[in-house]
Design a protein around this motif. Structure first.
Motif, PDB file in Angstrom:
ATOM      1  N   GLU A  73      -5.063  -1.554 -10.995  1.00  0.00           N
ATOM      2  CA  GLU A  73      -6.241  -1.599 -10.115  1.00  0.00           C
ATOM      3  C   GLU A  73      -5.831  -1.510  -8.652  1.00  0.00           C
ATOM      4  O   GLU A  73      -6.463  -0.804  -7.861  1.00  0.00           O
ATOM      5  CB  GLU A  73      -7.025  -2.879 -10.372  1.00  0.00           C
ATOM      6  CG  GLU A  73      -8.283  -3.009  -9.522  1.00  0.00           C
ATOM      7  CD  GLU A  73      -9.067  -4.260  -9.845  1.00  0.00           C
ATOM      8  OE1 GLU A  73     -10.226  -4.371  -9.394  1.00  0.00           O
ATOM      9  OE2 GLU A  73      -8.532  -5.139 -10.546  1.00  0.00           O
ATOM     10  N   ARG A  74      -4.763  -2.232  -8.279  1.00  0.00           N
ATOM     11  CA  ARG A  74      -4.309  -2.180  -6.886  1.00  0.00           C
ATOM     12  C   ARG A  74      -3.849  -0.774  -6.505  1.00  0.00           C
ATOM     13  O   ARG A  74      -4.175  -0.269  -5.433  1.00  0.00           O
ATOM     14  CB  ARG A  74      -3.166  -3.177  -6.682  1.00  0.00           C
ATOM     15  CG  ARG A  74      -2.748  -3.292  -5.228  1.00  0.00           C
ATOM     16  CD  ARG A  74      -1.620  -4.285  -5.013  1.00  0.00           C
ATOM     17  NE  ARG A  74      -0.329  -3.743  -5.421  1.00  0.00           N
ATOM     18  CZ  ARG A  74       0.399  -4.203  -6.414  1.00  0.00           C
ATOM     19  NH1 ARG A  74      -0.035  -5.220  -7.142  1.00  0.00           N
ATOM     20  NH2 ARG A  74       1.569  -3.677  -6.710  1.00  0.00           N
TER      21      ARG A  74
ATOM     22  N   ARG B 276       0.838  -1.208   0.000  1.00  0.00           N
ATOM     23  CA  ARG B 276       0.000   0.000   0.000  1.00  0.00           C
ATOM     24  C   ARG B 276       0.870   1.254   0.000  1.00  0.00           C
ATOM     25  O   ARG B 276       0.577   2.230  -0.705  1.00  0.00           O
ATOM     26  CB  ARG B 276      -0.926  -0.014   1.220  1.00  0.00           C
ATOM     27  CG  ARG B 276      -1.872  -1.194   1.298  1.00  0.00           C
ATOM     28  CD  ARG B 276      -2.852  -1.197   0.126  1.00  0.00           C
ATOM     29  NE  ARG B 276      -3.801  -2.291   0.233  1.00  0.00           N
ATOM     30  CZ  ARG B 276      -3.640  -3.484  -0.316  1.00  0.00           C
ATOM     31  NH1 ARG B 276      -2.544  -3.735  -1.006  1.00  0.00           N
ATOM     32  NH2 ARG B 276      -4.555  -4.422  -0.181  1.00  0.00           N
TER      33      ARG B 276
ATOM     34  N   LEU C  76     -13.764   6.589 -10.114  1.00  0.00           N
ATOM     35  CA  LEU C  76     -12.816   5.587 -10.594  1.00  0.00           C
ATOM     36  C   LEU C  76     -13.221   4.965 -11.921  1.00  0.00           C
ATOM     37  O   LEU C  76     -12.498   4.130 -12.451  1.00  0.00           O
ATOM     38  CB  LEU C  76     -12.659   4.480  -9.542  1.00  0.00           C
ATOM     39  CG  LEU C  76     -12.271   4.921  -8.131  1.00  0.00           C
ATOM     40  CD1 LEU C  76     -12.042   3.703  -7.246  1.00  0.00           C
ATOM     41  CD2 LEU C  76     -11.040   5.813  -8.147  1.00  0.00           C
TER      42      LEU C  76
ATOM     43  N   SER D 214      -7.690   5.468  -3.574  1.00  0.00           N
ATOM     44  CA  SER D 214      -9.076   5.676  -3.164  1.00  0.00           C
ATOM     45  C   SER D 214      -9.253   5.405  -1.671  1.00  0.00           C
ATOM     46  O   SER D 214      -9.939   6.162  -0.957  1.00  0.00           O
ATOM     47  CB  SER D 214     -10.002   4.762  -3.971  1.00  0.00           C
ATOM     48  OG  SER D 214     -11.344   4.883  -3.552  1.00  0.00           O
ATOM     49  N   ALA D 215      -8.636   4.332  -1.170  1.00  0.00           N
ATOM     50  CA  ALA D 215      -8.694   4.040   0.267  1.00  0.00           C
ATOM     51  C   ALA D 215      -8.004   5.125   1.078  1.00  0.00           C
ATOM     52  O   ALA D 215      -8.433   5.462   2.185  1.00  0.00           O
ATOM     53  CB  ALA D 215      -8.049   2.677   0.546  1.00  0.00           C
TER      54      ALA D 215
ATOM     55  N   ASN E 178      -6.993   1.616  -6.305  1.00  0.00           N
ATOM     56  CA  ASN E 178      -7.798   1.319  -5.119  1.00  0.00           C
ATOM     57  C   ASN E 178      -7.104   1.784  -3.837  1.00  0.00           C
ATOM     58  O   ASN E 178      -7.766   2.189  -2.878  1.00  0.00           O
ATOM     59  CB  ASN E 178      -8.099  -0.175  -5.049  1.00  0.00           C
ATOM     60  CG  ASN E 178      -9.094  -0.616  -6.106  1.00  0.00           C
ATOM     61  OD1 ASN E 178      -9.846   0.203  -6.639  1.00  0.00           O
ATOM     62  ND2 ASN E 178      -9.103  -1.897  -6.433  1.00  0.00           N
ATOM     63  N   THR E 179      -5.784   1.725  -3.822  1.00  0.00           N
ATOM     64  CA  THR E 179      -5.055   2.193  -2.640  1.00  0.00           C
ATOM     65  C   THR E 179      -5.213   3.689  -2.467  1.00  0.00           C
ATOM     66  O   THR E 179      -5.434   4.189  -1.350  1.00  0.00           O
ATOM     67  CB  THR E 179      -3.567   1.831  -2.759  1.00  0.00           C
ATOM     68  OG1 THR E 179      -3.430   0.410  -2.803  1.00  0.00           O
ATOM     69  CG2 THR E 179      -2.792   2.364  -1.562  1.00  0.00           C
TER      70      THR E 179
ATOM     71  N   ILE F 150      -9.325   2.068 -14.462  1.00  0.00           N
ATOM     72  CA  ILE F 150      -8.712   0.741 -14.427  1.00  0.00           C
ATOM     73  C   ILE F 150      -8.969   0.053 -15.762  1.00  0.00           C
ATOM     74  O   ILE F 150     -10.121  -0.154 -16.151  1.00  0.00           O
ATOM     75  CB  ILE F 150      -9.292  -0.099 -13.280  1.00  0.00           C
ATOM     76  CG1 ILE F 150      -9.073   0.623 -11.945  1.00  0.00           C
ATOM     77  CG2 ILE F 150      -8.664  -1.481 -13.245  1.00  0.00           C
ATOM     78  CD1 ILE F 150      -9.793  -0.006 -10.782  1.00  0.00           C
TER      79      ILE F 150
END
Length: 677
Positions: free
Chosen positions: A401-402, A329, A427, A408-409, A405-406, A431
């Protein structure tokens, strides 16, 4: 010998005399006989009484202001400051005294005040803050900072604050600081409002002139005016009204929190080395202190630095998973900063996410920061170098994608810390779509391919220790030999096998097994990863039990000490129960020998097989294994899950079972794996 101001003498006897608020008046102070005519004794008694009474007065006369009183003072102070600053700025505009230099100082004073709010009252401006000013403005900003600092810490300023707060009696030092800070915040807000809200009435005057012209035309032609009505504009009087709501309605200089303790923003070149150093500094940030049991120390509100590095580290503290997952992350966050240059979560915008995804998809090389020299390049320099050298560019869809998403988190976590307010990332379209089936995303080796691999010299005989890929008679049964074999015969993860201890080898009911459990060398991915795996007969035939006995004789705790970096090699002889000393480089020494073995034995390894494919091979074999009828699964799903360390579905299978799975069925499943040579 000196005397005290409260000691007096009458008719040869000594008295303690002092005025106490609420107990005496200016004409009749409190007097207590000391019961002695000895001056020395009277002096000592008087000193003790004075000290004791001072403590009592501190406890009874110091006022503790409730938070509501401080908030009420702030509102009143804000209204006063807004009106005062507005009046001064209006006079400067109207009397001709507003020069370019004065307007410049007004603007710089606003920025300096904001810096004092974010960084705290300090005698010297922080180097990071000072570097944010233009070169020609730094001397003036420094001078303004010194003037404001001396003013805010002066007794006159504190006296004025107390008078405006209309506090009777003696305030505690903490309450005085609260009121002073409220006054400083009010001053800052007033200056920021004056920067944002127009003080002139030009728009109002234009609207009045157009209305007057329309009336004149209507009177002249006796009809309706053709002059278009101007767009509705807010009244200048309303816009500049000294009201708290107006101050917060106009985001002149948006409030920004400070930085995470220990973290400083990168100036100049945004290199990989600088970003990684910033993240390392964020890792050292102090965690929130526990409540110490005293109500006076209760902290209702907590502010967090809005720097991306510190926010990302705090986000990983709340994550589930092992240290490797947390590092992934942080690597995603570092790449986002590298390609966009953004260092504060409050400054992330949609176009940053769009640019980040586009660069990863089209221009970013798949491998970066592998060499120390590469970490001293900026993002554009890395992409230009990859293009010049003809390196493959564009990250895989799953990797993109990873990373997305990180980020976004990260934004979601920043909202919980109130450093991001209304921004919700979109998003959609970021992706890239992966058209491969899930089973195609990682190549699964076949039995034939693995048999060709293990017929290579690394397992069948090499020329020497330094020439492992040249045929010979020397079979070195070291970590490179055993770990790959164990992976292919168990389906375990590489770190699970590489981190085995001597005591993890056992036997139950005649079935030899390895016990995968967390230890001081490495943790496990999750709770389901803790399991026992029976050993294949071929592993025992090759002498794995002898290897364990040899390690025991050498007083080793770890079965494969060579996989540890040299700085951690001592841990192979030292046990640290309950402690996991995570190492990013753990097991990396296995990569090159195995990769070269794949290339030599499989004619360049065109399918890109890797060590993780061993796990896929074992699962694929157990899924496709059938009984004599050709339809019934030879290995049940629950046994396959237990072997691979996956979580079974359903409460019944996850909760109502013993933690030690029966080894018999698992041993039969392992024995079904064909011999590799």
């Amino acid at each position: 010998m000196g005397t005290t101001p409260y000691l007096c003498e009458r008719a040869g006897r000594f008295y303690f005399r002092r005025r106490i608020p609420g107990l005496s008046t200016s004409k009749t102070p409190l007097m207590v006989s000391l019961g002695t005519a000895d001056r020395k004794l009277a002096h000592r008694v008087c000193v003790r009484l004075t000290a004791q009474m001072d403590r009592m007065l501190d406890e009874t006369l110091h006022k503790t202001l409730p938070s509501t009183d401080v908030a009420a003072f702030f509102k009143a102070e804000l209204r006063r400051c807004v009106a005062q600053v507005r009046q001064v700025r209006l006079v400067e505009r109207m009397d001709g005294s507003l020069t370019h230099e004065k307007a410049r100082r007004n603007h710089l004073e606003t920025i300096v005040l904001r810096g004092m709010i974010e960084d705290g009252l300090r005698e010297e401006m922080s180097p990071e803050r000072l570097a944010g000013f233009a070169a020609e403005d730094r001397d003036i900003a420094t001078e303004i900072h010194h003037v404001l600092f001396r003013e805010f810490l002066s007794p006159a300023f504190n006296t004025g604050v107390k008078a405006r707060a209309q506090v009777q009696g003696k305030l505690s030092q903490l309450d005085t600081l609260h009121l002073r800070w409220a006054a400083v915040e009010a001053r800052t807000a007033a200056h920021e409002a004056a920067e944002a809200v127009p003080l002139h009435s030009g728009d109002q005057a234009r609207e009045a002139a157009v209305s007057m012209l329309r009336e004149m035309v209507e009177e002249a032609v006796g009809g309706t005016s053709t002059v278009p009505a101007p767009p509705s504009q807010p009244s200048a009087e309303v816009a500049s009204a000294p009201d708290q709501a107006a101050v917060h309605a106009v985001p002149a200089l948006p409030p920004r929190t400070g930085l995470t303790p220990g973290v400083s923003l990168i100036e100049g070149r945004m290199t990989g080395a600088a970003i990684l150093a910033q993240i390392d500094a964020a890792r050292a940030q102090p965690e929130e202190a526990d409540f110490d049991g005293s109500t006076a120390s209760l902290q209702v509100d907590r502010t967090y630095g809005d720097d991306i590095a510190g926010t990302a580290v705090r986000m990983t503290w709340r994550m589930k998973g092992n240290e490797n997952t947390r590092d992934q992350r942080l690597s995603s966050v570092a790449l986002f900063m590298y390609l966009t240059g953004v260092q504060r979560v409050s400054e992330i915008r949609q176009h940053n996410l769009d640019s980040f995804a586009k660069l990863m998809r089209n221009r970013m090389p798949a491998k970066y920061w592998r060499k120390e020299a590469d970490r001293h390049l900026t993002g554009p320099e890395t992409m230009a170098q990859a293009k010049r050298l003809g390196l493959p560019c564009g990250l895989a869809a799953g990797t993109i994608e990873r990373h997305i998403n990180t980020v976004s988190a990260l934004l979601h976590h920043a909202k919980t810390e109130e450093n991001v307010k209304d921004f919700t990332p979109n998003l959609r379209g970021l992706i890239p779509e992966d058209t491969r089936a899930p089973s195609e995303m990682r190549a699964v080796p076949t039995l034939t391919e693995l048999q060709r691999l293990f017929s290579h010299t690394l397992w069948q005989g090499c020329k020497s220790r330094g020439r492992r890929h040249q045929p010979g008679d020397l079979v070195l049964k070291d970590h490179n030999y055993w770990i790959s074999l164990l992976l292919a015969y168990t389906g375990a993860r590489r770190s699970e096998i590489a981190g085995l201890l001597v005591d993890d080898f056992g036997e139950e009911d005649g079935i030899p097994f390895i016990d995968l459990r967390p230890n001081h060398l490495r943790g496990l991915k999750n709770a389901s990863s803790t399991r026992r795996i029976p050993l294949h007969p071929h592993i025992l035939e090759l002498g794995f039990a002898d290897h364990v006995r040899t390690c025991r004789k050498r007083s080793l705790i770890a079965l494969f000490p060579e996989v540890l970096s040299k700085s951690r090699r001592h841990l192979s002889r030292t046990a640290r129960p309950g402690e996991v000393t995570y190492d990013k480089q753990f097991g990396n020494c296995l990569d090159h020998p195995l990769r070269m073995s794949f290339q030599y034995s499989l004619n360049g390894n065109p399918r890109g097989l890797s060590g993780h494919g061993f796990r896929h091979y074992v699962n694929d074999h157990l899924v496709n294994l059938r009984r004599a009828d050709g339809t019934t699964h030879a290995v049940s799903e629950i046994d396959r899950m237990d072997l691979l360390g996956h979580t079974a579905s359903g409460v019944n299978l996850t909760t109502y079972r013993r933690p030690d799975r029966p080894l018999g069925p698992l041993h039969e499943a392992i024995k079904s794996l064909p011999r590799l040579f």
